[in-house]
Design a protein around this motif. Structure first.
Motif, PDB file in Angstrom:
ATOM      1  N   ASN A 109       0.838  -1.200   0.000  1.00 21.86           N
ATOM      2  CA  ASN A 109       0.000   0.000   0.000  1.00 21.86           C
ATOM      3  C   ASN A 109       0.870   1.247   0.000  1.00 21.86           C
ATOM      4  OD1 ASN A 109      -2.565  -1.168  -0.035  1.00 21.86           O
ATOM      5  ND2 ASN A 109      -2.688  -1.309   2.188  1.00 21.86           N
ATOM      6  N   GLU A 199      -4.448   0.808   7.769  1.00 23.20           N
ATOM      7  CA  GLU A 199      -5.425  -0.073   7.151  1.00 23.20           C
ATOM      8  C   GLU A 199      -6.477  -0.561   8.147  1.00 23.20           C
ATOM      9  OE1 GLU A 199      -1.553  -0.432   4.906  1.00 23.20           O
ATOM     10  OE2 GLU A 199      -2.167  -0.319   6.999  1.00 23.20           O
ATOM     11  N   ASN A 227      -9.630   0.142  -0.061  1.00 21.17           N
ATOM     12  CA  ASN A 227      -8.213   0.009   0.232  1.00 21.17           C
ATOM     13  C   ASN A 227      -7.604   1.401   0.327  1.00 21.17           C
ATOM     14  OD1 ASN A 227      -5.372   0.091  -1.185  1.00 21.17           O
ATOM     15  ND2 ASN A 227      -5.521  -1.900  -0.222  1.00 21.17           N
TER      16      ASN A 227
END
Length: 244
Positions: A109, A199, A227
């Protein structure tokens, strides 16, 4: 001793800290004792270097060398000074656009966010010294090399960066579902910094209290969130759209 991504051994890691090597994280063997170990612990505290205590099996997986109970991960980049970066950005005449990442934990990420940041003209990314994803091979690969192009700063706490931004006339906008405003209701045209959370828990509540504005993405499906790297892309491209 040292290789391209690691330093291992008590004395080697101590000397690396004294030599101001850019260290992302230090793994320490649980139960380790001794004078050198205590010296290393003191240095880690003094310089706020991210560290964790792990079983010896973890260290054995990290390196096959004689690690003496300690393995340090070296950052592949040199971090920028936040004060200098903000001053340079303002002095350049550009309208500042920064990203603040509140303990993002997934390296992929992180890499995807860096890649999008480079594509949208972000002036810099600010992360916290402890609790966040390291910059490693996966980060570099996912960023498609953008990690070498976007300035990245480390601060003791993300609040430090927020206060500095606000004192410099840069509005801090939180990407959070805890608001009625969508990102289309908020102006990104002026100097601003977008803050995204981890997250699992999102932005820390104590951090969220300090922001200047909040915005969320409209979600029409049954899943309650996106996400974080996808959400970041949506925010950055809305900021870019408003500025074009």
């Amino acid at each position: 001793m040292e290789n391209n991504t690691q330093i291992f051994g008590l004395r080697a890691v101590i000397e690396a800290i004294h030599a101001e090597k850019t260290i992302d994280k230090v793994f320490l063997q649980k139960g380790l004792k001794g004078e050198l170990f205590l010296e290393l612990e003191a240095l880690l505290r003094r310089y706020s270097i991210n560290s964790s205590y792990v079983p010896v099996e973890k260290l054995n997986r990290l390196t096959k060398n004689n690690h003496q109970g300690v393995v340090a991960q070296i950052s592949p980049i040199a971090f920028h000074d936040l004060d200098a970066l903000v001053e340079q950005t303002i002095a350049s005449g550009a309208t500042p656009l920064f990203l603040l990442l509140d303990q993002l934990s997934d390296v992929r990420n992180f890499g995807a966010i860096i890649r999008t940041a480079e594509c949208t003209g972000v002036n810099g990314i600010i992360i916290q010294k402890k609790g966040g994803a390291p910059i490693n091979g996966d980060t570099i690969k996912t960023s498609a090399g953008a990690v070498f192009k976007v300035p990245i700063c480390k601060v003791d706490h993300i609040k430090d960066a927020m206060f500095h931004m606000q004192a410099s006339g840069i509005k801090v906008i939180a990407a959070t579902e805890k608001t009625e405003n969508t990102l289309y209701d908020v102006s990104f045209k002026g100097p601003c910094a977008i803050i995204l959370g981890s997250e699992g828990r999102g932005i820390n509540p104590s951090v969220l209290k300090l922001v200047d504005d909040k915005a969320k993405l409209p979600l029409l499906g049954e899943i309650e969130s996106l996400n974080v790297s996808v959400a970041c892309g949506a925010f950055l491209y809305e900021a870019l759209r408003q500025r074009l």
